[in-house]
Design an enzyme around this catalytic site. Structure first.
Site, PDB file in Angstrom:
ATOM      1  N   ALA A 259       1.293  -8.751  11.729  1.00 13.94           N
ATOM      2  CA  ALA A 259       0.701  -7.647  11.656  1.00 13.94           C
ATOM      3  C   ALA A 259      -0.509  -7.539  10.517  1.00 13.94           C
ATOM      4  O   ALA A 259      -0.831  -6.347  10.175  1.00 13.94           O
ATOM      5  CB  ALA A 259       1.207  -6.378  12.226  1.00 13.94           C
ATOM      6  N   GLY A 261      -3.010  -8.506   9.611  1.00 13.70           N
ATOM      7  CA  GLY A 261      -3.975  -8.812  10.159  1.00 13.70           C
ATOM      8  C   GLY A 261      -4.557  -7.212  10.374  1.00 13.70           C
ATOM      9  O   GLY A 261      -6.317  -6.787  10.211  1.00 13.70           O
TER      10      GLY A 261
END
Length: 316
Positions: A259, A261
Protein backbone atom coordinates in the site's frame (compact mmCIF):
# COMPACT_ATOMS: atom_id res chain seq x y z
CA UNK A 1 -19.58 25.86 3.09
CA UNK A 2 -19.10 22.06 3.12
CA UNK A 3 -15.88 21.05 1.32
CA UNK A 4 -16.30 18.93 -1.78
CA UNK A 5 -15.66 15.21 -1.51
CA UNK A 6 -12.95 13.34 -3.33
CA UNK A 7 -14.64 10.27 -4.82
CA UNK A 8 -12.74 6.98 -4.88
CA UNK A 9 -14.20 4.12 -6.92
CA UNK A 10 -12.30 0.88 -6.51
CA UNK A 11 -11.53 -2.33 -4.70
CA UNK A 12 -11.96 -3.37 -1.09
CA UNK A 13 -10.05 -6.49 0.00
CA UNK A 14 -9.32 -8.27 3.22
CA UNK A 15 -5.54 -8.77 3.18
CA UNK A 16 -4.35 -12.08 4.63
CA UNK A 17 -0.70 -11.57 5.51
CA UNK A 18 2.07 -13.96 6.57
CA UNK A 19 5.74 -13.21 7.16
CA UNK A 20 8.12 -15.57 5.38
CA UNK A 21 11.93 -15.90 5.31
CA UNK A 22 11.79 -15.22 1.56
CA UNK A 23 9.22 -15.16 -1.22
CA UNK A 24 8.55 -18.86 -2.01
CA UNK A 25 9.80 -20.40 -5.23
CA UNK A 26 7.68 -22.61 -7.45
CA UNK A 27 7.02 -25.90 -5.66
CA UNK A 28 8.55 -24.71 -2.38
CA UNK A 29 6.77 -25.07 0.97
CA UNK A 30 7.67 -22.55 3.67
CA UNK A 31 6.82 -22.27 7.33
CA UNK A 32 5.47 -18.80 8.09
CA UNK A 33 7.22 -16.84 10.83
CA UNK A 34 3.99 -15.66 12.44
CA UNK A 35 0.30 -16.41 12.57
CA UNK A 36 -1.99 -15.25 9.78
CA UNK A 37 -2.89 -11.55 10.05
CA UNK A 38 -6.09 -10.04 8.66
CA UNK A 39 -5.62 -6.42 7.57
CA UNK A 40 -8.15 -4.27 5.68
CA UNK A 41 -6.85 -3.48 2.19
CA UNK A 42 -7.68 -3.22 -1.50
CA UNK A 43 -6.15 -0.49 -3.67
CA UNK A 44 -9.32 1.60 -3.75
CA UNK A 45 -9.94 1.36 -0.01
CA UNK A 46 -6.27 2.02 0.79
CA UNK A 47 -6.32 5.18 -1.30
CA UNK A 48 -9.55 6.33 0.35
CA UNK A 49 -7.98 5.86 3.80
CA UNK A 50 -4.87 7.76 2.71
CA UNK A 51 -7.03 10.64 1.45
CA UNK A 52 -8.96 10.73 4.72
CA UNK A 53 -5.78 10.66 6.83
CA UNK A 54 -4.31 13.47 4.74
CA UNK A 55 -7.24 15.62 5.83
CA UNK A 56 -9.69 15.55 2.93
CA UNK A 57 -13.36 14.56 2.77
CA UNK A 58 -13.77 11.30 0.85
CA UNK A 59 -16.53 9.02 -0.43
CA UNK A 60 -15.73 5.39 -1.26
CA UNK A 61 -17.69 3.50 -3.92
CA UNK A 62 -17.30 -0.24 -4.30
CA UNK A 63 -18.73 -3.62 -3.44
CA UNK A 64 -18.35 -6.15 -0.62
CA UNK A 65 -20.13 -9.38 0.24
CA UNK A 66 -22.56 -10.14 3.04
CA UNK A 67 -19.83 -11.86 5.06
CA UNK A 68 -17.54 -11.15 7.99
CA UNK A 69 -14.83 -9.66 5.75
CA UNK A 70 -17.36 -7.23 4.30
CA UNK A 71 -18.43 -6.23 7.81
CA UNK A 72 -14.85 -5.57 8.88
CA UNK A 73 -13.99 -3.58 5.75
CA UNK A 74 -17.02 -1.34 6.16
CA UNK A 75 -16.22 -0.81 9.83
CA UNK A 76 -12.65 0.16 8.89
CA UNK A 77 -13.92 2.74 6.38
CA UNK A 78 -16.37 4.26 8.83
CA UNK A 79 -13.75 4.45 11.57
CA UNK A 80 -11.74 6.70 9.23
CA UNK A 81 -14.74 8.98 8.68
CA UNK A 82 -15.14 7.85 5.08
CA UNK A 83 -18.61 8.13 3.52
CA UNK A 84 -19.64 4.55 2.68
CA UNK A 85 -23.06 5.25 1.14
CA UNK A 86 -21.82 4.00 -2.24
CA UNK A 87 -20.45 0.66 -0.98
CA UNK A 88 -22.95 -2.05 -1.98
CA UNK A 89 -23.42 -5.34 -0.10
CA UNK A 90 -23.56 -8.19 -2.62
CA UNK A 91 -25.75 -11.19 -1.76
CA UNK A 92 -24.16 -13.64 -4.19
CA UNK A 93 -20.38 -13.11 -4.32
CA UNK A 94 -17.74 -13.10 -1.58
CA UNK A 95 -15.75 -10.05 -0.51
CA UNK A 96 -12.42 -9.61 -2.30
CA UNK A 97 -9.32 -10.99 -0.60
CA UNK A 98 -5.57 -10.64 -1.09
CA UNK A 99 -3.01 -13.24 -0.03
CA UNK A 100 0.26 -11.50 0.86
CA UNK A 101 3.67 -13.06 1.51
CA UNK A 102 5.86 -10.51 3.31
CA UNK A 103 9.66 -10.92 3.43
CA UNK A 104 12.21 -9.61 5.96
CA UNK A 105 13.16 -6.83 3.55
CA UNK A 106 9.58 -5.56 3.42
CA UNK A 107 9.07 -6.88 -0.12
CA UNK A 108 5.92 -8.80 -0.94
CA UNK A 109 4.25 -11.17 -3.36
CA UNK A 110 0.48 -10.81 -3.65
CA UNK A 111 -2.34 -12.86 -5.15
CA UNK A 112 -5.73 -11.13 -5.33
CA UNK A 113 -9.08 -12.94 -5.50
CA UNK A 114 -11.29 -10.13 -6.80
CA UNK A 115 -14.66 -11.42 -5.60
CA UNK A 116 -17.22 -8.61 -5.40
CA UNK A 117 -14.70 -6.11 -6.80
CA UNK A 118 -15.15 -7.64 -10.24
CA UNK A 119 -18.85 -6.74 -10.16
CA UNK A 120 -18.40 -3.01 -9.50
CA UNK A 121 -20.27 -1.11 -12.21
CA UNK A 122 -22.47 -3.98 -13.38
CA UNK A 123 -25.45 -2.66 -11.40
CA UNK A 124 -26.94 0.24 -13.40
CA UNK A 125 -28.71 1.71 -10.37
CA UNK A 126 -25.42 1.74 -8.45
CA UNK A 127 -23.65 3.46 -11.35
CA UNK A 128 -26.33 6.14 -11.44
CA UNK A 129 -25.73 6.78 -7.74
CA UNK A 130 -21.99 7.04 -8.37
CA UNK A 131 -22.61 9.49 -11.24
CA UNK A 132 -24.76 11.67 -8.98
CA UNK A 133 -21.95 11.97 -6.41
CA UNK A 134 -19.33 12.38 -9.15
CA UNK A 135 -21.13 15.44 -10.52
CA UNK A 136 -20.23 17.43 -7.40
CA UNK A 137 -16.88 15.77 -6.58
CA UNK A 138 -13.62 17.66 -6.31
CA UNK A 139 -11.75 14.79 -7.96
CA UNK A 140 -12.21 11.15 -8.99
CA UNK A 141 -9.62 8.52 -8.04
CA UNK A 142 -9.51 5.18 -9.88
CA UNK A 143 -7.34 2.04 -10.04
CA UNK A 144 -7.61 -1.17 -12.06
CA UNK A 145 -8.74 -3.80 -9.51
CA UNK A 146 -12.32 -3.35 -10.76
CA UNK A 147 -13.64 -4.06 -14.28
CA UNK A 148 -11.89 -2.07 -16.99
CA UNK A 149 -15.25 -1.24 -18.58
CA UNK A 150 -16.31 0.47 -15.35
CA UNK A 151 -13.08 2.47 -15.16
CA UNK A 152 -13.48 3.51 -18.80
CA UNK A 153 -17.08 4.58 -18.27
CA UNK A 154 -16.20 6.65 -15.20
CA UNK A 155 -13.29 8.41 -16.91
CA UNK A 156 -15.60 9.31 -19.81
CA UNK A 157 -18.27 10.57 -17.42
CA UNK A 158 -15.82 12.63 -15.36
CA UNK A 159 -14.48 14.17 -18.56
CA UNK A 160 -17.95 15.34 -19.60
CA UNK A 161 -18.51 16.76 -16.09
CA UNK A 162 -15.15 18.50 -15.94
CA UNK A 163 -14.08 16.56 -12.83
CA UNK A 164 -10.29 15.91 -12.56
CA UNK A 165 -9.34 12.21 -12.68
CA UNK A 166 -6.39 10.56 -10.95
CA UNK A 167 -5.78 7.10 -12.40
CA UNK A 168 -3.41 4.65 -10.77
CA UNK A 169 -2.58 2.24 -13.61
CA UNK A 170 -2.31 -0.75 -11.29
CA UNK A 171 -2.35 -3.58 -11.95
CA UNK A 172 -1.23 -2.54 -15.44
CA UNK A 173 -3.68 -2.98 -18.29
CA UNK A 174 -3.77 -1.64 -21.82
CA UNK A 175 -5.80 1.57 -22.21
CA UNK A 176 -6.26 3.58 -25.39
CA UNK A 177 -4.47 6.90 -25.81
CA UNK A 178 -7.83 8.57 -26.40
CA UNK A 179 -8.96 7.46 -22.94
CA UNK A 180 -5.65 8.31 -21.27
CA UNK A 181 -5.88 11.86 -22.62
CA UNK A 182 -9.00 12.30 -20.46
CA UNK A 183 -6.99 11.48 -17.31
CA UNK A 184 -5.68 14.46 -15.35
CA UNK A 185 -3.00 12.66 -13.32
CA UNK A 186 -1.66 9.24 -14.33
CA UNK A 187 0.35 7.45 -11.63
CA UNK A 188 2.47 4.40 -12.52
CA UNK A 189 5.35 2.47 -11.01
CA UNK A 190 8.43 1.43 -13.00
CA UNK A 191 6.90 -1.84 -14.23
CA UNK A 192 3.62 -0.22 -15.28
CA UNK A 193 5.45 2.63 -17.04
CA UNK A 194 7.55 0.09 -18.93
CA UNK A 195 4.46 -1.85 -20.02
CA UNK A 196 2.62 1.29 -21.16
CA UNK A 197 5.53 2.90 -23.00
CA UNK A 198 7.43 -0.16 -24.21
CA UNK A 199 10.66 1.33 -22.78
CA UNK A 200 12.50 0.04 -19.73
CA UNK A 201 12.62 2.10 -16.54
CA UNK A 202 15.69 1.17 -14.49
CA UNK A 203 16.87 4.58 -13.27
CA UNK A 204 15.77 8.11 -12.45
CA UNK A 205 16.92 9.23 -15.90
CA UNK A 206 14.90 6.43 -17.54
CA UNK A 207 11.87 7.63 -15.57
CA UNK A 208 12.37 11.18 -16.83
CA UNK A 209 12.58 10.00 -20.43
CA UNK A 210 9.56 7.67 -20.21
CA UNK A 211 7.44 10.17 -18.26
CA UNK A 212 8.18 12.78 -20.95
CA UNK A 213 7.16 10.32 -23.66
CA UNK A 214 3.90 9.49 -21.87
CA UNK A 215 3.24 13.18 -21.26
CA UNK A 216 3.49 13.58 -25.01
CA UNK A 217 0.40 11.37 -25.33
CA UNK A 218 -1.58 14.41 -24.15
CA UNK A 219 -1.97 13.48 -20.47
CA UNK A 220 -1.83 16.55 -18.25
CA UNK A 221 0.42 15.12 -15.52
CA UNK A 222 2.49 11.92 -15.43
CA UNK A 223 3.98 10.52 -12.23
CA UNK A 224 6.31 7.52 -12.13
CA UNK A 225 7.02 6.15 -8.66
CA UNK A 226 10.49 4.70 -8.16
CA UNK A 227 10.29 2.90 -4.82
CA UNK A 228 13.20 3.82 -2.55
CA UNK A 229 14.46 6.33 -5.13
CA UNK A 230 11.39 8.58 -4.90
CA UNK A 231 9.27 9.73 -7.85
CA UNK A 232 9.36 11.65 -11.12
CA UNK A 233 6.58 14.05 -12.22
CA UNK A 234 6.16 15.63 -15.64
CA UNK A 235 3.60 18.36 -16.28
CA UNK A 236 3.30 21.74 -18.04
CA UNK A 237 4.21 25.07 -16.51
CA UNK A 238 2.21 28.31 -16.83
CA UNK A 239 3.72 28.97 -20.26
CA UNK A 240 2.76 25.54 -21.56
CA UNK A 241 6.30 24.19 -21.47
CA UNK A 242 6.92 20.65 -20.26
CA UNK A 243 8.75 20.48 -16.94
CA UNK A 244 10.21 17.51 -15.04
CA UNK A 245 10.26 17.40 -11.25
CA UNK A 246 12.18 14.76 -9.30
CA UNK A 247 11.73 14.11 -5.60
CA UNK A 248 14.10 11.77 -3.79
CA UNK A 249 12.74 9.62 -0.98
CA UNK A 250 14.08 9.89 2.56
CA UNK A 251 15.91 6.79 3.76
CA UNK A 252 13.79 4.52 5.95
CA UNK A 253 14.06 0.98 7.27
CA UNK A 254 11.52 -0.97 5.18
CA UNK A 255 8.98 -3.01 7.14
CA UNK A 256 6.10 -3.50 4.70
CA UNK A 257 5.83 -2.02 1.19
CA UNK A 258 2.17 -3.04 0.87
CA UNK A 259 0.00 0.00 0.00
CA UNK A 260 2.95 2.40 -0.22
CA UNK A 261 1.84 3.26 -3.76
CA UNK A 262 -1.75 3.72 -2.59
CA UNK A 263 -0.58 6.04 0.19
CA UNK A 264 1.36 8.01 -2.44
CA UNK A 265 -1.70 8.33 -4.70
CA UNK A 266 -3.93 9.48 -1.85
CA UNK A 267 -1.46 12.08 -0.59
CA UNK A 268 -0.74 13.40 -4.09
CA UNK A 269 -4.46 13.72 -4.88
CA UNK A 270 -5.14 15.67 -1.69
CA UNK A 271 -2.20 18.01 -2.22
CA UNK A 272 -3.13 18.75 -5.84
CA UNK A 273 -6.80 19.21 -4.89
CA UNK A 274 -5.67 21.85 -2.41
CA UNK A 275 -3.93 23.72 -5.19
CA UNK A 276 -0.41 22.97 -3.99
CA UNK A 277 2.41 23.47 -6.50
CA UNK A 278 3.38 20.30 -8.33
CA UNK A 279 6.78 20.09 -6.59
CA UNK A 280 5.20 20.52 -3.16
CA UNK A 281 2.50 17.94 -3.89
CA UNK A 282 5.13 15.46 -5.10
CA UNK A 283 7.28 15.96 -2.01
CA UNK A 284 4.24 15.50 0.25
CA UNK A 285 3.33 12.23 -1.49
CA UNK A 286 6.87 10.83 -1.45
CA UNK A 287 7.27 11.54 2.27
CA UNK A 288 3.86 10.00 3.02
CA UNK A 289 4.80 6.81 1.16
CA UNK A 290 8.16 6.60 2.92
CA UNK A 291 6.43 6.63 6.31
CA UNK A 292 4.07 3.89 5.15
CA UNK A 293 6.95 1.64 4.11
CA UNK A 294 8.33 1.80 7.66
CA UNK A 295 5.07 0.42 9.12
CA UNK A 296 3.19 -2.88 8.96
CA UNK A 297 -0.22 -3.26 7.32
CA UNK A 298 -1.92 -1.79 4.28
CA UNK A 299 -4.36 0.65 5.85
CA UNK A 300 -3.08 0.39 9.43
CA UNK A 301 0.37 1.60 8.33
CA UNK A 302 -0.80 4.71 6.45
CA UNK A 303 0.39 7.86 8.25
CA UNK A 304 -1.61 10.97 9.14
CA UNK A 305 -1.05 14.39 7.59
CA UNK A 306 0.62 15.80 10.71
CA UNK A 307 3.15 12.96 10.68
CA UNK A 308 4.02 13.58 7.02
CA UNK A 309 4.59 17.29 7.60
CA UNK A 310 6.64 16.58 10.73
CA UNK A 311 8.76 14.07 8.80
CA UNK A 312 9.55 16.60 6.09
CA UNK A 313 10.33 19.47 8.47
CA UNK A 314 12.54 17.26 10.64
CA UNK A 315 14.79 16.59 7.65
CA UNK A 316 15.14 20.21 6.49
Amino acid sequence: MQPKNILVVGSLNMDQVVRVPHIPHMGETLLAENSLKFVPGGKGANQAVAIARMGASVTMAGRVGIDSFGDRLLDAMRTEGIDTQLIVRDKEENTGTAFIFLSHEGDNAIVVAGGTNMLVGEDEAHMQQIHAVLASAQALVLQLEIPLATVTSLIEKADTLGVPVTLNLAPAQALSRDLLRKVTVLVLNETEATQLSGQQVHSVEDARIVATILHGYGIQTIVITLGARGAMLVTRDATGQSRCIYQASPKVQPVDTTAAGDCFVGALTVALSEGQRAEDALRFAVYAASLKIARFGAQSGIPYREEVLASYHSRH
